[in-house]
Design a protein around this motif. Structure first.
Motif, PDB file in Angstrom:
ATOM      1  N   THR A 338     -14.076  -8.573 -70.338  1.00 12.56           N
ATOM      2  CA  THR A 338     -15.517  -8.448 -70.502  1.00 12.56           C
ATOM      3  C   THR A 338     -16.210  -8.499 -69.145  1.00 12.56           C
ATOM      4  O   THR A 338     -15.633  -8.930 -68.148  1.00 12.56           O
ATOM      5  CB  THR A 338     -16.065  -9.584 -71.375  1.00 12.56           C
ATOM      6  OG1 THR A 338     -15.786 -10.839 -70.736  1.00 12.56           O
ATOM      7  CG2 THR A 338     -15.459  -9.573 -72.750  1.00 12.56           C
ATOM      8  N   GLY A 339     -17.464  -8.084 -69.138  1.00 14.91           N
ATOM      9  CA  GLY A 339     -18.323  -8.302 -67.972  1.00 14.91           C
ATOM     10  C   GLY A 339     -18.268  -7.241 -66.909  1.00 14.91           C
ATOM     11  O   GLY A 339     -18.890  -7.409 -65.843  1.00 14.91           O
ATOM     12  N   HIS A 341     -19.402  -4.357 -64.695  1.00 19.86           N
ATOM     13  CA  HIS A 341     -20.755  -3.844 -64.487  1.00 19.86           C
ATOM     14  C   HIS A 341     -20.896  -3.287 -63.075  1.00 19.86           C
ATOM     15  O   HIS A 341     -20.010  -3.432 -62.232  1.00 19.86           O
ATOM     16  CB  HIS A 341     -21.794  -4.943 -64.723  1.00 19.86           C
ATOM     17  CG  HIS A 341     -21.710  -6.083 -63.749  1.00 19.86           C
ATOM     18  ND1 HIS A 341     -20.731  -7.051 -63.818  1.00 19.86           N
ATOM     19  CD2 HIS A 341     -22.464  -6.393 -62.654  1.00 19.86           C
ATOM     20  CE1 HIS A 341     -20.880  -7.926 -62.842  1.00 19.86           C
ATOM     21  NE2 HIS A 341     -21.928  -7.533 -62.113  1.00 19.86           N
ATOM     22  N   ASN A 399     -23.266  -5.399 -69.172  1.00 26.76           N
ATOM     23  CA  ASN A 399     -21.836  -5.713 -69.148  1.00 26.76           C
ATOM     24  C   ASN A 399     -21.078  -4.827 -70.132  1.00 26.76           C
ATOM     25  O   ASN A 399     -21.543  -4.562 -71.241  1.00 26.76           O
ATOM     26  CB  ASN A 399     -21.600  -7.178 -69.504  1.00 26.76           C
ATOM     27  CG  ASN A 399     -22.019  -8.113 -68.383  1.00 26.76           C
ATOM     28  OD1 ASN A 399     -22.061  -7.714 -67.221  1.00 26.76           O
ATOM     29  ND2 ASN A 399     -22.318  -9.357 -68.716  1.00 26.76           N
ATOM     30  N   GLU A 432     -12.235 -10.611 -65.671  1.00 23.51           N
ATOM     31  CA  GLU A 432     -13.592 -10.606 -66.203  1.00 23.51           C
ATOM     32  C   GLU A 432     -14.612 -10.453 -65.072  1.00 23.51           C
ATOM     33  O   GLU A 432     -14.369 -10.834 -63.927  1.00 23.51           O
ATOM     34  CB  GLU A 432     -13.852 -11.892 -66.991  1.00 23.51           C
ATOM     35  CG  GLU A 432     -13.007 -11.994 -68.262  1.00 23.51           C
ATOM     36  CD  GLU A 432     -13.368 -13.200 -69.112  1.00 23.51           C
ATOM     37  OE1 GLU A 432     -14.055 -14.098 -68.589  1.00 23.51           O
ATOM     38  OE2 GLU A 432     -12.974 -13.242 -70.293  1.00 23.51           O
ATOM     39  N   ASN A 433     -15.766  -9.869 -65.431  1.00 21.46           N
ATOM     40  CA  ASN A 433     -16.908  -9.719 -64.516  1.00 21.46           C
ATOM     41  C   ASN A 433     -16.596  -8.856 -63.302  1.00 21.46           C
ATOM     42  O   ASN A 433     -17.123  -9.077 -62.209  1.00 21.46           O
ATOM     43  CB  ASN A 433     -17.438 -11.088 -64.074  1.00 21.46           C
ATOM     44  CG  ASN A 433     -17.862 -11.948 -65.250  1.00 21.46           C
ATOM     45  OD1 ASN A 433     -18.544 -11.477 -66.154  1.00 21.46           O
ATOM     46  ND2 ASN A 433     -17.428 -13.199 -65.263  1.00 21.46           N
ATOM     47  N   SER A 435     -16.945  -5.824 -60.780  1.00 20.93           N
ATOM     48  CA  SER A 435     -18.154  -5.092 -60.409  1.00 20.93           C
ATOM     49  C   SER A 435     -17.917  -4.283 -59.150  1.00 20.93           C
ATOM     50  O   SER A 435     -16.957  -4.511 -58.408  1.00 20.93           O
ATOM     51  CB  SER A 435     -19.327  -6.057 -60.192  1.00 20.93           C
ATOM     52  OG  SER A 435     -19.097  -6.875 -59.051  1.00 20.93           O
TER      53      SER A 435
END
Length: 489
Positions: A338-339, A341, A399, A432-433, A435
């Motif tokens: 997840t996350g 972006h 996200n 996760e997360n 970017s």
């Protein structure tokens, strides 16, 4: 484990439903040429195999070539029928009237005209994993009930018990002995889920599983009474759709109708559904008519959180289910995170630090696992996994849930007054997360972005004064010229 259903078995050929073969290469000396009543010992070799698509060879007792038939591990026990003495001619005649069954505990029962016969059972022997064989050494001039006392994993159903004699009648081939003291038998099972596969496909946050189940032939007289697939999805996977297709042995489609031939779980709208495909009587008849074909169940789901696509389906055929760890499982499962972006920043003219920038939109495409950069425009073979994600006031796009891997980010529109991203940027999702930061430079921050502005101030005043002086000089010259003209007149 033991098979819990009983099955009657007529034995006009002394062997029942089990396929039996007798070796023809070892009859050169010893008991191979002995006749019933001469005593001694013999051997019984059992070859335990998965049911192939067709017959292995003659059902006459000779040792045969099994080819690529899959060997199985199972336990077998040989039980002497105490009341049968094959040194007595009349006892050979009695064999035709013996019926074998399995009781509720999976133990063999032999009856003669409805009267139970006493059995003395020996020690169980397991077949070898490498070739599925085990060999018993048995006293001659006896009749034996041989049964599968430990059923092969996922077997449908347990092989029926067999009646075998030592010696056993020869196969009648020229030059071969009339009596065989070294028979071979080939009990076979169809396996629940045998040959089944499960593949996973991921595009962005969309995952699909394709479960393929071969439709094997069952034992003699057996029909499909049940076929069910159970697939428990992980809680982060939201089941969205399922499709069922059947093809015949030649790969041609066989029509199946939902609600008539089968039932399939409907999506609930929440994560972690158990998807169940269950065949109804009309569908089971189509399976019987298309043995050798393949059944496909496709499950589509959306990933809503972090997790792995590791997954195993359970196959049930005629009451036998695949044990945990033996059902079709996803090959090379992948992780979702997840996350993911995009961070959008502005580099404004004269500013020492970047600031968040809202209003930029992005598309995201899959990239090769070994990618180190992105092409100027999206690869036409790449799959778009994010469409039109827009940066908010904090500069972040919403996200996303993405599978581990690499992606190419392309800016499809930049905020007014800012220069857009040229080409693509690589986004590497490893947790996760994840970017990537995309910076837009304000128009005018770099030299040459805009035309030069008009210059005002001191130099302008000088130019005005110079211009005025020139005008006065011209005016004075004109006045002087007029006066000279008047004087001449």
């Amino acid at each position: 484990m033991r098979k819990n259903t009983s099955r009657r078995l007529a034995l006009p050929a002394l062997l029942g439903a089990a396929a039996i073969a007798i070796g023809s290469s070892a009859f050169l000396s010893g008991p191979a040429f002995a006749a019933p009543g001469e005593g001694g010992e013999g051997t019984l070799t059992i070859h335990k195999l998965e049911q192939p698509d067709g017959p292995l060879g003659p059902n006459d007792g000779s040792e045969i070539e099994v080819g690529t038939a899959k060997p199985l591990v199972a336990g077998f026990t040989a039980c002497t029928i105490d009341d049968i003495d094959l040194t007595i001619a009349a006892d050979w005649e009695r064999l035709r009237d013996i019926v074998l069954t399995l009781d509720g505990a999976g133990e063999p029962v032999a009856t003669e005209d409805g009267t139970p016969l006493a059995l003395t059972c020996g020690t169980e022997q397991m077949t070898a994993e490498a070739d599925g064989t085990t060999q018993f050494t048995l006293p001659a001039d006896k009749a034996y009930v041989v049964y599968e006392s430990t059923v092969a994993a996922n077997a449908i159903p347990a092989a029926a018990p067999s009646l075998i004699t030592i010696p056993f009648p020869g196969n009648g081939e020229p030059g071969q002995p009339a009596w065989n003291y070294e028979p071979h038998i080939y009990p076979k099972n169809t396996l629940a889920g045998g040959g089944a596969t499960k593949d996973g496909e991921i595009i962005g946050d969309q995952v699909s599983f394709d479960i393929m189940v071969p439709i094997p032939p069952l034992g003699a007289g057996e029909t499909y009474q049940e076929l069910r697939i159970n697939d428990q999805l992980e809680s982060f996977l939201q089941y969205t759709a399922g499709t069922v297709t059947l093809e015949d042995a030649d790969g041609n489609p066989v029509t199946l109708t939902a609600g008539t031939d089968y039932t399939l779980t409907a999506p609930s709208g929440s994560g972690g559904d158990e998807v169940v495909l269950n065949f109804l009587p009309s569908g089971l008849a189509k399976l019987d008519a298309n043995t050798g074909g393949k059944l496909h169940l496709r499950i589509d789901a959306t990933a809503t959180g972090s997790g792995s696509t590791a997954n195993e389906a359970q196959i049930t055929i005629n009451g036998t289910s695949t044990d945990p760890g033996t059902g079709p499982s996803v090959v090379d499962p992948e992780e979702f995170f997840t996350g993911a972006h995009i961070v959008k920043e502005a580099k404004n003219k004269g500013a020492s630090t970047n600031v968040p920038l809202a209003g930029a939109t992005f598309d995201v495409y899959t990239a090769a696992a070994g990618a180190t950069d992105c092409p100027a425009t999206p690869d036409p073979t790449a799959a778009k996994v994010v469409d039109g994600a827009e940066s908010a006031a904090d500069g972040n796009t919403p996200n996303q849930v993405l599978a581990a891997g690499k992606y190419c980010v392309y800016e499809t529109s930049a905020p007014a007054g800012y220069k857009p991203l040229q080409g693509g940027m690589l986004l590497d999702v490893t947790g996760e997360n994840a970017s990537v930061t995309v910076v837009n430079t304000q128009v005018g921050a770099d030299e040459g972005d805009l035309p030069e502005l008009p210059i005002t101030g001191a130099l302008g005043n000088v130019m005005l004064v110079a211009g005025g002086a020139a005008l006065l000089l011209i005016a004075g010259t004109l006045v002087a010229a007029r006066r000279r003209q008047q004087q001449r007149q």
